[in-house]
Design a protein around this motif. Structure first.
Motif, mmCIF file in Angstrom:
data_model
loop_
_atom_site.group_PDB
_atom_site.id
_atom_site.type_symbol
_atom_site.label_atom_id
_atom_site.label_comp_id
_atom_site.label_asym_id
_atom_site.label_seq_id
_atom_site.Cartn_x
_atom_site.Cartn_y
_atom_site.Cartn_z
ATOM 1 N N CYS B 19 74.544 34.128 -44.212
ATOM 2 C CA CYS B 19 75.868 33.475 -44.789
ATOM 3 C C CYS B 19 76.602 34.777 -45.480
ATOM 4 O O CYS B 19 77.631 34.233 -45.888
ATOM 5 C CB CYS B 19 75.322 32.380 -45.779
ATOM 6 N N ARG B 20 76.103 35.671 -45.866
ATOM 7 C CA ARG B 20 76.844 36.597 -46.823
ATOM 8 C C ARG B 20 77.750 37.468 -45.764
ATOM 9 O O ARG B 20 77.759 37.746 -44.740
ATOM 10 C CB ARG B 20 75.688 37.655 -47.442
ATOM 11 N N PRO B 22 80.880 40.339 -45.442
ATOM 12 C CA PRO B 22 81.399 41.591 -46.002
ATOM 13 C C PRO B 22 82.388 41.321 -47.118
ATOM 14 O O PRO B 22 83.250 40.459 -46.990
ATOM 15 C CB PRO B 22 81.707 42.394 -44.943
ATOM 16 N N ASN B 23 82.589 42.204 -48.251
ATOM 17 C CA ASN B 23 83.551 42.052 -49.110
ATOM 18 C C ASN B 23 85.030 42.190 -48.375
ATOM 19 O O ASN B 23 85.178 43.271 -47.851
ATOM 20 C CB ASN B 23 83.401 43.142 -49.961
ATOM 21 N N ALA B 24 85.761 41.041 -48.711
ATOM 22 C CA ALA B 24 87.008 41.124 -47.786
ATOM 23 C C ALA B 24 88.158 42.053 -48.264
ATOM 24 O O ALA B 24 88.837 42.699 -47.343
ATOM 25 C CB ALA B 24 87.681 39.582 -48.046
ATOM 26 N N MET B 25 88.067 42.492 -49.451
ATOM 27 C CA MET B 25 88.912 43.659 -50.015
ATOM 28 C C MET B 25 88.537 44.966 -49.308
ATOM 29 O O MET B 25 89.237 45.720 -48.892
ATOM 30 C CB MET B 25 88.960 43.813 -51.554
ATOM 31 N N LEU B 28 89.614 44.793 -45.758
ATOM 32 C CA LEU B 28 91.172 45.143 -46.056
ATOM 33 C C LEU B 28 91.592 46.599 -45.891
ATOM 34 O O LEU B 28 92.504 47.042 -45.313
ATOM 35 C CB LEU B 28 91.702 44.367 -46.874
ATOM 36 N N TRP B 29 90.886 47.222 -46.757
ATOM 37 C CA TRP B 29 90.976 48.628 -47.188
ATOM 38 C C TRP B 29 91.083 49.310 -45.559
ATOM 39 O O TRP B 29 91.768 50.279 -45.345
ATOM 40 C CB TRP B 29 90.440 49.198 -48.264
ATOM 41 N N LEU B 311 74.834 43.021 -49.660
ATOM 42 C CA LEU B 311 74.013 42.498 -50.677
ATOM 43 C C LEU B 311 74.508 43.436 -51.767
ATOM 44 O O LEU B 311 74.464 42.892 -53.003
ATOM 45 C CB LEU B 311 72.555 42.584 -50.415
ATOM 46 N N GLU B 313 77.258 44.828 -52.423
ATOM 47 C CA GLU B 313 78.631 44.490 -52.871
ATOM 48 C C GLU B 313 78.562 43.147 -53.453
ATOM 49 O O GLU B 313 79.765 42.850 -53.875
ATOM 50 C CB GLU B 313 79.481 44.817 -51.730
ATOM 51 N N SER B 314 77.620 42.322 -53.150
ATOM 52 C CA SER B 314 77.522 41.161 -53.869
ATOM 53 C C SER B 314 76.521 40.996 -55.127
ATOM 54 O O SER B 314 76.260 39.799 -55.641
ATOM 55 C CB SER B 314 77.139 40.154 -52.802
ATOM 56 N N SER B 315 76.293 42.092 -55.669
ATOM 57 C CA SER B 315 75.388 42.149 -56.676
ATOM 58 C C SER B 315 75.429 43.476 -57.573
ATOM 59 O O SER B 315 76.347 43.458 -58.517
ATOM 60 C CB SER B 315 73.864 42.034 -56.183
#
Lengths: 501, 501
Positions: B19-20, B22-25, B28-29, B311, B313-315
């Motif tokens: 479900c995780r 990737p960091n959208a920002m 985007l970069w 993970l 980048e989410s923690s």
């Protein structure tokens, strides 16, 4: 300082947190030290005499009292002239923190000296009623640990409708749903929070939201700052509806002085008014020192602190020794101390305020003058939230039916995507509002305003005045030019792109 | 080096991991940098010119080639004479890692220079077939992230029946169940692993275990090391039963040379034989440098690497800058380099081997001579797993019915608790086997050996030879005395304590 009236808030802990047990070995050590002079064959540590390091030494900007404006002195001088001070931690010399313990294994709380450093800082700025500090390895670590600490799969948490997406995305994977609350130029709107909470129907929507995640000062991305009055209202709503507040406040030290008064006071933090122990404040050095440090702290009631320690001991352990050394020495007499930290942050605030004003002057000339966008003056932080006057666009539509078929849908998302692409083509990166839209749980779409979905309010871009100063004018010039060409095009061009959607 | 034959192992990822996003920002970069010279108003970073640090400098033990035995030189000299070398990272001078990027925000992977440092080290020691390194903030962070990466609530994981309890306790809170596998003096017994896997009944026990967590060298607490032959058997079983292996190997560099040969080779790591990408190896500097560093790495297939980055980048985000600087400079020409690291670890191994032998000589005289305990010579690590000959105790019983009513129960746990208390009363801390018993899921009690539960095998204590050397003899003397008095008591004394249980 308010008198503490702590209440039992343990029902907010997640199932995972309730199941988590303290580290058995660390518990055993506590009973084992039953008399002085115990001999031990029980540790699992390598012997400190075999640590291959003698010393770590840091050279930092001076914040000496003889400097009027330490940041200006720091940035004005070339490398060799900058006034600096040194501190270190050595195997062989005494210091603010013992090398032998800070470079060894420790408890999830870190060394007492580092805890004391952030506790004194918190006391100085917030004087919280009855709280305790827990070191984190940075803001993201702190906030996401709080999500784990409090959230069960299926829970709903509240947040500003635009928020920092890396943080709001993180707990989706473990089943947290978001309920975005409307914001305006003053930040989160208390009456919208009240409306959502009082119309929440547990039989339809599930467990009532019990956690609010908010950035009260210089919010990312909108730059908003909550007034003292709104903070009080929100805290009272938190009491009334039994909500915990995660106060994520990395821009606290970057609140600007637009009053002209010499000693303006920022609005009180949620922490400072938290008589019941329902605020979990997350602090960061990233914006006022260096993000790469990865060392911050949470201030909370003793209950949440103890469960955070268990969580640390089940995941990241104590924070890294180098960061604990840095922060302890920095806040001691051999470093800046709290006085020096305060001089640095006041001076830094002045510098960012100067940059903000330079940015806004360019913005006025290059962008606002087109009539197609405007911006408010942010009272804190690093961001200018640029409103694009999208209703002036020749292809703006209010009867647009998107793929999801939500009522009263405009084509704002499509037009803003197009604007973003045009900026990139012209060589400019801005951050589109769409990536900051807090991902709403589908089940609450109606409750949070089905007739005016956030898609209609995506006509913003986030810009920063913290980047390269020499890029401000040329970058804003591009933005102005792209806006002008985008808004003055023939109303037929590219419309076909959307008709096939 | 084996040829890689990677296979699709994505079905091992947990629901949370799937479900995780990737960091959208950060995504985007990647699209935003579409041409050179892009201007940006998009970042959220404070400007690096405002980082208040000029330099961080480390003074470490020299591992110069002219030193025969760098650890002996380091520990032999007093503070002032110790041979040292310096390295640093400076805002104003070039180095192995750019100050400006390592102290800023980065991706979850850390800076490329630090990744390269651990990749080269891994290549040097393991030459893995087709793998990639992910930085962690220490061993506990690495292993517990792998538990989250792979485990769904209700899953069963396999582990050595005695293991490091802080790690095996950690995932219980999020619903992972353990299936302990029998060990003997040679570590995990492949035939017991095969027996458990081939008799596993999914209709009774749930999803078949798909992850094995094991410490192959100098295992904590037993000190066991898996032979090359057992490793091959276990890897083949992993292939046959589709198991992933978490190879947690902090004592890899502390494998002792008892052959007398000048260039003994340790058994190959699981990683080095991992042609299919089913090994996730966790490495640590804690035992060979300093635990307080909190910087290690995982080596895995590209699939697991990319999900570990999400993970991170989410923690915790990227690892702290100070640690990334330390490790990058240390492994570069300005620090030890791989050659110096190898000289240090070989020399350190010699030092720990010396300590081990001193410890065992005292043990022989003070403890083994009583006849009530014995120990094997550990081939790696820091621990001597002392077997207490509990069947010689006058109150030892084999017909004991504990509160849980498990068949064939002895009173070993009660006697060992009593021995532990007596040690404490006499001023000695040892670690009882009971706290290392991997907590078995109740549902698999029969499968893993209901007639010979682990309670019957708790007659061990973990002792270390890594502590204070001057304490070894007096501590072991206490242990010998306590054992003698405990085993030679009248068989009636204190028996009542158990009858009322």
């Amino acid at each position: 300082m308010y008198p503490a009236k702590p209440i039992d808030l343990s029902h907010h802990l997640s199932e995972e947190t309730r199941c988590r047990r303290p580290n058995a070995m660390k518990a055993l050590w506590r009973v084992a030290n039953r008399k002085p002079g115990m001999l031990s064959l029980g540790t699992g540590d390598p012997h400190y005499s075999l640590f291959p390091m003698k010393k770590v030494q840091f050279e930092v900007a001076s914040t000496s009292e003889c400097l009027d404006d330490p940041v200006a002195t720091w940035t004005g001088a070339d490398g060799s002239d900058a006034r600096t001070q040194w501190f270190s931690c050595s195997r062989d010399e005494p210091g603010s923190v013992p090398f032998k313990s800070v470079m060894a294994y420790g408890t999830g709380a870190g060394v007492p000296e580092a805890q004391r450093a952030v506790t004194e800082l918190t006391q100085y700025y917030h004087a919280p009623p009855d709280h305790i500090c827990t070191l984190t390895i940075g803001n993201m670590d702190g906030v996401t640990k709080l999500f784990r600490l409090l959230g069960n799969p299926g829970d709903h948490f509240l947040a500003d409708e635009f928020s920092f997406n890396a943080l709001t995305n993180a707990p989706l994977a473990h089943g947290i749903n978001w309920v975005p609350i409307r914001i305006d130029k003053g930040g989160l709107i208390p009456s919208d929070l009240e409306r959502v909470m009082s119309t929440w129907d547990e039989s339809v929507h599930g467990r009532r939201p019990h956690v609010l995640y908010t950035v009260p000062s210089g919010q990312n991305p909108t730059g908003c700052t909550l007034s003292a009055e709104r903070r009080k209202q929100i805290y009272q709503l938190a009491q009334r509806f039994d909500i915990l507040i995660i106060e994520d406040d990395p821009y606290y030290y970057l609140q600007y002085d637009d009053s002209g008064a010499s000693l303006s006071q920022p609005p009180p933090s949620f922490l400072s008014m938290d008589i019941e122990g329902r605020v979990l404040r997350v602090d960061s050095f990233s914006k006022v020192m260096m993000p790469g440090m990865r060392l911050g702290w949470i201030t909370s009631s003793h209950l949440f602190h103890s469960h955070l320690i268990y969580l640390n001991e089940s995941s990241t352990q104590h924070p890294h020794g180098f960061g604990q050394i840095f922060i302890t020495e920095m806040m001691s007499a051999s470093g800046w101390g709290i006085g020096g930290f305060d001089r640095w942050t006041r001076s830094l605030r002045k510098e960012y305020q100067r940059r903000r004003d330079v940015f806004l002057a360019h913005f006025e000339r290059e962008v606002a003058s087109t009539g197609f966008a405007s911006a408010d003056v942010p009272a804190a932080g690093m961001f200018v939230w640029v409103e694009v006057h999208i209703h002036l666009h020749p292809r703006y539509r209010t009867d647009f039916q998107g793929a999801e078929g939500v009522a009263a849908r405009t084509n704002v998302p499509q037009l803003m995507d197009e604007l973003f692409e045009r900026c990139l083509d012209a060589g400019l990166v801005v951050m589109p509002a769409s990536i900051f839209a807090t991902p709403a749980s589908p089940g609450v779409a109606k409750l949070i305003g089905g007739n005016d979905p956030i898609q209609n309010r995506l006509n913003f871009v986030r810009t920063t005045f913290a980047g390269e100063e020499v890029q401000m004018q040329p970058a804003l010039q591009i933005l102005g030019q792209v806006l002008t060409s985008f808004f003055t095009e023939s109303c037929e061009s590219q419309a076909g792109v959307f008709l096939v959607n």
